[in-house]
Motif scaffolding. Structure first.
Motif, PDB file in Angstrom:
ATOM      1  N   ALA A   5      37.550  26.658  43.837  1.00 23.68           N
ATOM      2  CA  ALA A   5      37.623  27.920  44.593  1.00 23.68           C
ATOM      3  C   ALA A   5      37.327  29.114  43.702  1.00 23.68           C
ATOM      4  O   ALA A   5      36.589  30.030  44.070  1.00 23.68           O
ATOM      5  CB  ALA A   5      39.004  28.060  45.230  1.00 23.68           C
ATOM      6  N   THR A   6      37.875  29.080  42.469  1.00 19.77           N
ATOM      7  CA  THR A   6      37.600  30.185  41.544  1.00 19.77           C
ATOM      8  C   THR A   6      36.127  30.259  41.180  1.00 19.77           C
ATOM      9  O   THR A   6      35.533  31.337  41.105  1.00 19.77           O
ATOM     10  CB  THR A   6      38.450  30.013  40.278  1.00 19.77           C
ATOM     11  OG1 THR A   6      39.824  29.876  40.640  1.00 19.77           O
ATOM     12  CG2 THR A   6      38.293  31.209  39.362  1.00 19.77           C
ATOM     13  N   GLY A   7      35.502  29.098  40.969  1.00 22.41           N
ATOM     14  CA  GLY A   7      34.079  29.087  40.654  1.00 22.41           C
ATOM     15  C   GLY A   7      33.222  29.599  41.790  1.00 22.41           C
ATOM     16  O   GLY A   7      32.257  30.342  41.584  1.00 22.41           O
ATOM     17  N   VAL A   8      33.573  29.217  43.026  1.00 23.31           N
ATOM     18  CA  VAL A   8      32.814  29.701  44.191  1.00 23.31           C
ATOM     19  C   VAL A   8      32.923  31.209  44.317  1.00 23.31           C
ATOM     20  O   VAL A   8      31.930  31.921  44.561  1.00 23.31           O
ATOM     21  CB  VAL A   8      33.310  28.996  45.474  1.00 23.31           C
ATOM     22  CG1 VAL A   8      32.716  29.663  46.713  1.00 23.31           C
ATOM     23  CG2 VAL A   8      32.935  27.522  45.447  1.00 23.31           C
ATOM     24  N   SER A 108      27.670  40.544  52.139  1.00 19.91           N
ATOM     25  CA  SER A 108      28.947  41.137  51.719  1.00 19.91           C
ATOM     26  C   SER A 108      30.102  40.576  52.546  1.00 19.91           C
ATOM     27  O   SER A 108      31.175  40.275  52.004  1.00 19.91           O
ATOM     28  CB  SER A 108      28.884  42.661  51.870  1.00 19.91           C
ATOM     29  OG  SER A 108      27.835  43.200  51.110  1.00 19.91           O
ATOM     30  N   GLY A 109      29.883  40.444  53.869  1.00 13.91           N
ATOM     31  CA  GLY A 109      30.932  39.866  54.709  1.00 13.91           C
ATOM     32  C   GLY A 109      31.248  38.435  54.331  1.00 13.91           C
ATOM     33  O   GLY A 109      32.426  38.041  54.280  1.00 13.91           O
ATOM     34  N   LEU A 114      34.895  34.625  51.700  1.00  8.95           N
ATOM     35  CA  LEU A 114      35.175  33.567  50.727  1.00  8.95           C
ATOM     36  C   LEU A 114      36.248  33.994  49.731  1.00  8.95           C
ATOM     37  O   LEU A 114      37.120  33.199  49.353  1.00  8.95           O
ATOM     38  CB  LEU A 114      33.889  33.191  49.990  1.00  8.95           C
ATOM     39  CG  LEU A 114      32.830  32.457  50.814  1.00  8.95           C
ATOM     40  CD1 LEU A 114      31.563  32.266  49.982  1.00  8.95           C
ATOM     41  CD2 LEU A 114      33.347  31.113  51.301  1.00  8.95           C
ATOM     42  N   ALA A 115      36.181  35.249  49.278  1.00  6.00           N
ATOM     43  CA  ALA A 115      37.187  35.731  48.336  1.00  6.00           C
ATOM     44  C   ALA A 115      38.575  35.754  48.964  1.00  6.00           C
ATOM     45  O   ALA A 115      39.565  35.346  48.342  1.00  6.00           O
ATOM     46  CB  ALA A 115      36.800  37.125  47.838  1.00  6.00           C
ATOM     47  N   VAL A 116      38.654  36.222  50.209  1.00 10.58           N
ATOM     48  CA  VAL A 116      39.950  36.252  50.900  1.00 10.58           C
ATOM     49  C   VAL A 116      40.472  34.836  51.125  1.00 10.58           C
ATOM     50  O   VAL A 116      41.664  34.554  50.945  1.00 10.58           O
ATOM     51  CB  VAL A 116      39.813  37.017  52.236  1.00 10.58           C
ATOM     52  CG1 VAL A 116      41.072  36.873  53.078  1.00 10.58           C
ATOM     53  CG2 VAL A 116      39.548  38.489  51.970  1.00 10.58           C
ATOM     54  N   SER A 134      40.024  35.456  56.684  1.00 15.70           N
ATOM     55  CA  SER A 134      38.624  35.484  56.254  1.00 15.70           C
ATOM     56  C   SER A 134      37.729  36.067  57.335  1.00 15.70           C
ATOM     57  O   SER A 134      36.853  36.904  57.054  1.00 15.70           O
ATOM     58  CB  SER A 134      38.169  34.063  55.898  1.00 15.70           C
ATOM     59  OG  SER A 134      38.975  33.510  54.892  1.00 15.70           O
ATOM     60  N   VAL A 135      37.936  35.636  58.571  1.00 20.11           N
ATOM     61  CA  VAL A 135      37.137  36.177  59.676  1.00 20.11           C
ATOM     62  C   VAL A 135      37.397  37.664  59.841  1.00 20.11           C
ATOM     63  O   VAL A 135      36.463  38.464  60.067  1.00 20.11           O
ATOM     64  CB  VAL A 135      37.441  35.408  60.975  1.00 20.11           C
ATOM     65  CG1 VAL A 135      36.747  36.056  62.166  1.00 20.11           C
ATOM     66  CG2 VAL A 135      36.986  33.951  60.839  1.00 20.11           C
TER      67      VAL A 135
END
Length: 304
Positions: A5-8, A108-109, A114-116, A134-135
């Motif tokens: 997850a951190t890498g993504v 950006s969305g 993905l970050a959230v 996320s949505v």
């Protein structure tokens, strides 16, 4: 899973930063790349020319173009036309077109979603709630982008409407001095600065390229999207079709625009007392109360 997850998130944020940097420095990079190509051509090093280009031009620029093509293909035609019209009314900030703007918004969305999701996963939030977050983050990104676009359109239209009375006055003076309407527009572009003169300059260029005056003026009205400018252009077109001299039309429009500007200023002045209530209550009155009552409170505390 945490490392994945951190890498993504890291890869997504890196791609997003590079894409934003490419969009901001597009024009400067174009000039620099052309100069590099000319310099390599002059030295005769044709084999090393593609390798000598920056990383953004060899990898990121083609990738950005493919992303624009992919994301634009998912857009309905009416959405794309609407965004293109809004960008035109905003003056095409940073040279963006509808495809580039929507690509930046959607990327950006996706990256923010993905970050959230990764943050919620690291905090061990429920999967359904993480997906909802996320949505919601993606939707907020799209809403914020369109609010920014609407705000940019509003600022530019307001600037144009503020400059329009002065431009019409200068048109009146130029026409009464013996100049034609086209030369009067050219004189306005020389004497004034701003978005309105840029639009007048585009209109003059279109007329010099052979477009009829009425068509060029109608295109100007559609490009700007200002009601006051549209009314002025409509009066000019209708007056010339009815045989009224351009000087009379401009003089009447100048008087109407001055009256409209005075009414707008009066309305703004009438709103000032209401707008001053909040800073008075929350900023000035507390400071006055501290200054006035501070010494009294200190004296009372000494007594007791």
């Amino acid at each position: 899973m945490v490392l994945i997850a951190t890498g993504v998130v890291f890869i997504g944020v890196f791609c997003f930063v590079e894409l934003v940097y490419w969009a901001q420095s597009k024009q400067r990079a174009d000039i620099r790349a052309r100069l590099n190509v000319i310099e390599e051509t002059r030295t005769g090093d044709e084999v090393q020319e593609p390798i000598s280009l920056p990383f953004r031009w060899r990898i990121l620029r083609p990738l950005g173009k493919r992303m624009v093509i992919i994301f634009t293909g998912f857009l309905p035609a009416n959405v794309k036309n609407g965004v293109e019209r809004k960008l035109t009314q905003a003056g095409n900030p940073r040279g963006m077109r509808a495809g580039t703007f929507m690509t930046v918004v959607m990327v950006s969305g996706i990256l923010l979603a993905l970050a959230v999701f990764a943050a919620a996963f690291l905090l061990r939030v429920n999967l359904v709630i993480a997906l909802l977050y996320s949505v919601a983050a993606a939707i907020c990104t799209v809403i914020a982008a369109f609010l920014w676009l609407i705000s940019a359109v509003s600022r530019r239209v307001g600037e144009i409407e503020q400059t329009l009375p002065d431009a019409i006055d200068l048109l009146v003076v130029s026409v009464e001095a013996g100049l034609g309407f086209d030369l009067a527009l050219a004189k306005v572009t020389e004497k004034l600065q701003g978005s309105l003169t840029d639009e007048f300059r585009k209109t003059l260029q279109e007329m010099r390229m052979g477009k009829p005056r009425q068509t060029a003026l109608r295109d100007l009205s559609r490009r700007v999207g200002s009601t006051h400018l549209s009314g002025f252009i409509s009066m000019v077109i209708q007056g010339t079709q009815m045989g009224i001299t351009i000087g009379q039309i401009l003089r009447s429009q100048a008087e109407a625009m001055r009256t409209l500007r005075r009414q707008r200023l009066e309305a703004m002045i009438m709103k000032l007392p209401v707008k001053m209530v909040f800073p008075l209550v929350f900023c000035i009155f507390p400071a006055l109360m501290i200054i006035i009552m501070g010494s009294a409170i200190l004296q009372i505390m000494k007594v007791f």
